[in-house]
Design a protein around this motif. Structure first.
Motif, short mmCIF file in Angstrom:
data_model
loop_
_atom_site.label_atom_id
_atom_site.label_comp_id
_atom_site.label_asym_id
_atom_site.label_seq_id
_atom_site.Cartn_x
_atom_site.Cartn_y
_atom_site.Cartn_z
N VAL A 1 -3.94 6.70 4.64
CA VAL A 1 -2.88 7.37 5.41
C VAL A 1 -3.47 8.12 6.56
O VAL A 1 -4.50 8.65 6.57
CB VAL A 1 -2.33 8.51 4.30
N ARG A 2 -2.69 8.05 7.76
CA ARG A 2 -3.34 8.59 8.84
C ARG A 2 -3.39 10.06 8.63
O ARG A 2 -2.45 10.70 8.11
CB ARG A 2 -2.34 8.26 10.05
N GLY A 3 -4.70 10.46 8.88
CA GLY A 3 -5.07 11.88 8.97
C GLY A 3 -5.59 12.33 7.45
O GLY A 3 -5.86 13.52 7.58
N VAL A 4 -5.50 11.41 6.87
CA VAL A 4 -6.00 11.71 5.47
C VAL A 4 -6.91 10.62 4.94
O VAL A 4 -6.35 9.73 4.38
CB VAL A 4 -4.98 12.00 4.18
N PRO A 5 -8.08 10.57 5.46
CA PRO A 5 -8.98 9.16 5.31
C PRO A 5 -9.30 8.95 3.84
O PRO A 5 -9.76 7.98 3.56
CB PRO A 5 -10.08 9.62 6.23
N ALA B 1 0.85 -1.27 -0.16
CA ALA B 1 -0.13 0.10 -0.11
C ALA B 1 0.99 1.33 0.07
O ALA B 1 0.56 2.43 -0.57
CB ALA B 1 -0.97 0.10 1.39
N ALA B 2 2.09 0.96 0.44
CA ALA B 2 2.83 2.30 0.81
C ALA B 2 3.34 2.76 -0.71
O ALA B 2 3.48 4.21 -1.04
CB ALA B 2 4.18 1.96 1.76
N GLU B 3 3.53 1.76 -1.50
CA GLU B 3 3.80 2.16 -3.00
C GLU B 3 2.76 2.86 -3.70
O GLU B 3 3.03 3.80 -4.42
CB GLU B 3 4.37 0.87 -3.67
N ALA C 1 3.12 6.81 0.18
CA ALA C 1 3.36 7.19 1.63
C ALA C 1 4.41 6.38 2.27
O ALA C 1 4.59 5.08 1.81
CB ALA C 1 2.13 7.36 2.37
N ALA C 2 4.99 6.67 3.29
CA ALA C 2 5.80 5.61 4.16
C ALA C 2 4.98 4.76 4.88
O ALA C 2 3.63 5.11 5.36
CB ALA C 2 6.67 6.49 5.21
#
Length: 267
Positions: A92-96, A72-74, A78-79
């Protein structure tokens, strides 16, 4: 985990996997294999399986989760450490709104290797169970008739994976112990022939002889595995002693041989 648990508790294993991976329980399906498709393991008896197999399931689910987050990071650019699994999706945390479903990631085709988590564990230390049973009894001093009027079982199970099933095991174990105390006995004649070979002769307690059993579950996590302790065996042990001590408290007479039916009669 339970005394009659010769195979893993599938619902408990599903709960362990769902918690470790972060998906709803209904999305987890347990398929039981054998040594033709899995490595040889220790015996699967008593309360060992939930503690050992459950530990391996948690490790395998965590391994699969790590792989899913890397994929999923790819896709999400995102990291992996900034991602979380919520309601069956990686976001992504904070970006639902930046998310992709676990199903999409698991069915990625040729974009990445298949997700396959592995878990290998060994339990090399004991985590004994602890239980206290309390019995209340009424005795007729003239006839010797007695009745169990109250019973409580308090048990430290380490961690209750499936609380209703844990309580059911404690209820069953306490009833088993009381039955052994009250009248269950195998009787043989002088020729070695079993004379109590049916339930007409073998005195199982009837439903009116066993009171409602008050079960209280304590969860002081064990230091091994996923924190569980054995459940099914411990509650089958204290019943005879608890009942005999209650009768001694009521009458001053200590019974030293079981079953109690040889001395008093339950009503």
């Amino acid at each position: 985990s339970s005394a009659n648990e010769s195979r893993p508790n599938s619902s408990g294993l599903a709960m362990i996997a769902a918690e470790a991976f972060g998906v709803p329980l209904e999305r987890v399906q347990v398929e039981l294999g054998d040594t033709a498709s899995a490595p040889q393991g220790p015996v699967a008896g008593g309360s060992i399986t939930t503690g050992t197999v459950g530990f391996a399931v948690a490790a395998a689910a965590a391994d699969a989760k790590r792989q899913v987050l890397e994929i999923a990071a790819e896709q999400l650019e995102a990291a992996a450490e900034d991602l979380e699994i919520v309601d069956g999706s990686v976001r992504v945390r904070g970006v639902p709104d930046r998310k992709v479903t676990v199903a999409e990631l698991a069915m990625g085709g040729q974009a990445h290797p298949p997700v396959l988590g592995h878990g290998r564990t060994i339990i090399d230390r004991q985590s004994p169970a602890f239980t206290v049973h309390i019995c209340r009894v009424r005795v007729d001093r003239e006839t010797g008739a007695y009745k169990v009027t109250g019973y409580a079982a308090i048990q430290d199970v380490g961690r209750a994976i499936n609380p209703p099933e844990v309580e059911g095991q404690i209820q069953g174990g306490a009833t088993q112990g009381l039955g052994r105390a009250m009248g269950e006995q195998l009787v043989y004649d002088s020729g070695g022939q079993l004379r109590t070979g049916s339930f007409l002769d073998y005195e199982l307690p009837s439903v009116d002889q066993i009171p409602a059993i008050d079960v209280q579950i304590l969860e002081i996590r064990a230091s091994t595995g996923i924190g569980t302790r054995g459940v099914g065996e411990a509650p089958a042990v204290p019943g005879p002693a608890a009942l005999v001590k209650a009768i001694a408290s009521a009458t001053g007479v200590r019974i030293r041989a079981l079953p109690i039916a040889a001395h008093l009669r339950p009503v």
